[in-house]
Design a protein around this motif. Structure first.
Motif, mmCIF file in Angstrom:
data_model
loop_
_atom_site.group_PDB
_atom_site.id
_atom_site.type_symbol
_atom_site.label_atom_id
_atom_site.label_comp_id
_atom_site.label_asym_id
_atom_site.label_seq_id
_atom_site.Cartn_x
_atom_site.Cartn_y
_atom_site.Cartn_z
ATOM 1 N N ALA A 77 0.841 -1.204 0.000
ATOM 2 C CA ALA A 77 0.000 0.000 0.000
ATOM 3 C C ALA A 77 0.873 1.249 0.000
ATOM 4 C CB ALA A 77 -0.938 -0.015 1.209
ATOM 5 N N PRO A 78 1.649 1.450 -1.089
ATOM 6 C CA PRO A 78 2.595 2.571 -1.120
ATOM 7 C C PRO A 78 1.905 3.925 -0.991
ATOM 8 C CG PRO A 78 2.489 1.470 -3.271
ATOM 9 C CD PRO A 78 1.713 0.629 -2.315
ATOM 10 N N ALA A 79 0.631 4.002 -1.357
ATOM 11 C CA ALA A 79 -0.072 5.286 -1.258
ATOM 12 C C ALA A 79 -0.838 5.414 0.052
ATOM 13 C CB ALA A 79 -1.023 5.445 -2.440
ATOM 14 N N GLY A 80 -0.610 4.484 0.988
ATOM 15 C CA GLY A 80 -1.337 4.515 2.255
ATOM 16 C C GLY A 80 -2.519 3.556 2.216
ATOM 17 N N THR A 81 -3.107 3.320 3.401
ATOM 18 C CA THR A 81 -4.250 2.411 3.494
ATOM 19 C C THR A 81 -5.376 2.931 2.603
ATOM 20 O OG1 THR A 81 -3.572 2.135 5.778
ATOM 21 C CG2 THR A 81 -5.699 1.226 5.196
ATOM 22 N N PRO A 82 -5.983 2.042 1.786
ATOM 23 C CA PRO A 82 -7.037 2.497 0.873
ATOM 24 C C PRO A 82 -8.187 3.203 1.598
ATOM 25 C CG PRO A 82 -6.469 0.191 0.455
ATOM 26 C CD PRO A 82 -5.721 0.610 1.666
ATOM 27 N N GLU A 83 -8.710 4.225 0.934
ATOM 28 C CA GLU A 83 -9.849 4.976 1.483
ATOM 29 C C GLU A 83 -10.836 5.195 0.366
ATOM 30 O OE1 GLU A 83 -8.483 8.663 3.071
ATOM 31 O OE2 GLU A 83 -7.285 7.684 4.621
ATOM 32 N N ALA A 87 -12.206 1.325 -1.425
ATOM 33 C CA ALA A 87 -11.335 0.761 -0.390
ATOM 34 C C ALA A 87 -11.595 -0.732 -0.186
ATOM 35 C CB ALA A 87 -11.509 1.528 0.909
ATOM 36 N N ALA A 88 -12.869 -1.108 -0.055
ATOM 37 C CA ALA A 88 -13.175 -2.505 0.267
ATOM 38 C C ALA A 88 -12.663 -3.443 -0.817
ATOM 39 C CB ALA A 88 -14.677 -2.684 0.474
ATOM 40 N N SER A 89 -12.838 -3.061 -2.082
ATOM 41 C CA SER A 89 -12.406 -3.979 -3.134
ATOM 42 C C SER A 89 -10.885 -3.995 -3.245
ATOM 43 C CB SER A 89 -13.073 -3.650 -4.473
ATOM 44 O OG SER A 89 -12.578 -2.446 -4.980
ATOM 45 N N GLN A 90 -10.232 -2.867 -2.956
ATOM 46 C CA GLN A 90 -8.760 -2.871 -2.963
ATOM 47 C C GLN A 90 -8.211 -3.764 -1.854
ATOM 48 O OE1 GLN A 90 -6.770 0.992 -3.131
ATOM 49 N NE2 GLN A 90 -8.473 1.773 -4.323
ATOM 50 N N ILE A 91 -8.838 -3.666 -0.676
ATOM 51 C CA ILE A 91 -8.391 -4.481 0.455
ATOM 52 C C ILE A 91 -8.588 -5.964 0.130
ATOM 53 C CG2 ILE A 91 -8.975 -5.098 2.848
ATOM 54 C CD1 ILE A 91 -9.348 -2.042 3.314
ATOM 55 N N GLU A 92 -9.725 -6.275 -0.484
ATOM 56 C CA GLU A 92 -10.009 -7.655 -0.888
ATOM 57 C C GLU A 92 -8.943 -8.146 -1.877
ATOM 58 O OE1 GLU A 92 -12.346 -9.123 0.807
ATOM 59 O OE2 GLU A 92 -11.836 -11.019 -0.220
ATOM 60 N N GLY A 93 -8.575 -7.278 -2.825
ATOM 61 C CA GLY A 93 -7.550 -7.635 -3.813
ATOM 62 C C GLY A 93 -6.205 -7.900 -3.150
ATOM 63 N N THR A 94 -5.841 -7.043 -2.187
ATOM 64 C CA THR A 94 -4.573 -7.233 -1.474
ATOM 65 C C THR A 94 -4.596 -8.549 -0.706
ATOM 66 O OG1 THR A 94 -4.369 -4.840 -1.226
ATOM 67 C CG2 THR A 94 -2.986 -6.189 0.194
ATOM 68 N N LYS A 95 -5.741 -8.839 -0.085
ATOM 69 C CA LYS A 95 -5.852 -10.080 0.690
ATOM 70 C C LYS A 95 -5.640 -11.292 -0.215
ATOM 71 C CE LYS A 95 -8.914 -12.783 3.570
ATOM 72 N NZ LYS A 95 -10.223 -12.894 4.233
ATOM 73 N N THR A 96 -6.276 -11.271 -1.382
ATOM 74 C CA THR A 96 -6.121 -12.383 -2.322
ATOM 75 C C THR A 96 -4.655 -12.540 -2.727
ATOM 76 O OG1 THR A 96 -8.313 -11.895 -3.155
ATOM 77 C CG2 THR A 96 -6.941 -13.304 -4.525
ATOM 78 N N SER A 97 -3.976 -11.410 -2.961
ATOM 79 C CA SER A 97 -2.586 -11.519 -3.395
ATOM 80 C C SER A 97 -1.697 -12.022 -2.261
ATOM 81 C CB SER A 97 -2.137 -10.196 -4.030
ATOM 82 O OG SER A 97 -1.147 -9.573 -3.277
#
Ligand code: HEC
Length: 139
Positions: A77-83, A87-97
């Protein structure tokens, strides 16, 4: 009448006024490990990360400083925690990766070192991946 009881009472009050805030301050986190206070549902993942990943990875929310593998705040998350709305779909994507990495390991030839597959699996991997995805980018 003796003033002594009042003096003693006053001293006790002063002691409490100092000690209670000090105690509250100290129990509000774990300064020794430097970890962040996280919601109840992420606590198991935080501990799991400290135990299984922290020796190799830096992650602010876990208070870990490993430097064998990449700094995961930077990497994930180089740009900081998604907001915002995505946000929810980005977090889901990170979790999958993260789950993928845990399953397959990582051996990018441009990155020093390699990460072995299967360090954790099943529900433990899921908890850790959830914690990482929700908190990466705070530091
Ligand atoms: C023995 C050291 C070591 C341990 C323990 C370790 N990792 Fe890694 N990890 C690495 C290294 C080295 C890399 C970089 C590998 C590469 O890209 O070639 C890496 C890469 C990663 C990546 C980035 C992969 C990518 O390129 O997208 C993630 C995410 C990750 N690790 C998560 C974890 C989690 C979660 C744990 C704990 C369950 C963990 N690691 C435990 C060494 C480790």
């Amino acid at each position: 009448m003796s003033k002594k009881p009042f003096v003693v009472f006053g001293l006790v009050l002063v002691l409490l006024a100092v000690l209670i805030p000090l105690w509250a301050f100290r129990s509000a986190g774990d300064p020794a490990r430097g970890r962040m206070e996280v919601p109840e549902n992420l606590k198991a993942g935080q501990t799991g990360f400290q135990d299984n990943c922290g020796n190799c990875h830096k992650l602010y929310a876990a208070g870990t400083k490993g430097d064998y593998g990449p700094d995961l705040d930077q990497k994930l998350a180089p740009a900081g925690t998604p907001e915002g709305p995505d946000a929810a779909s980005q977090i889901e994507g990170t979790k999958t990766s993260v789950l993928n990495t845990l399953q397959e390991g990582a051996d990018d030839p441009t990155v020093p070192g390699r990460m072995p597959a299967g360090i954790v699996a099943g529900p433990v991997a899921d908890e850790i991946a959830e914690f990482v995805a929700e908190t990466a980018g705070r530091g």
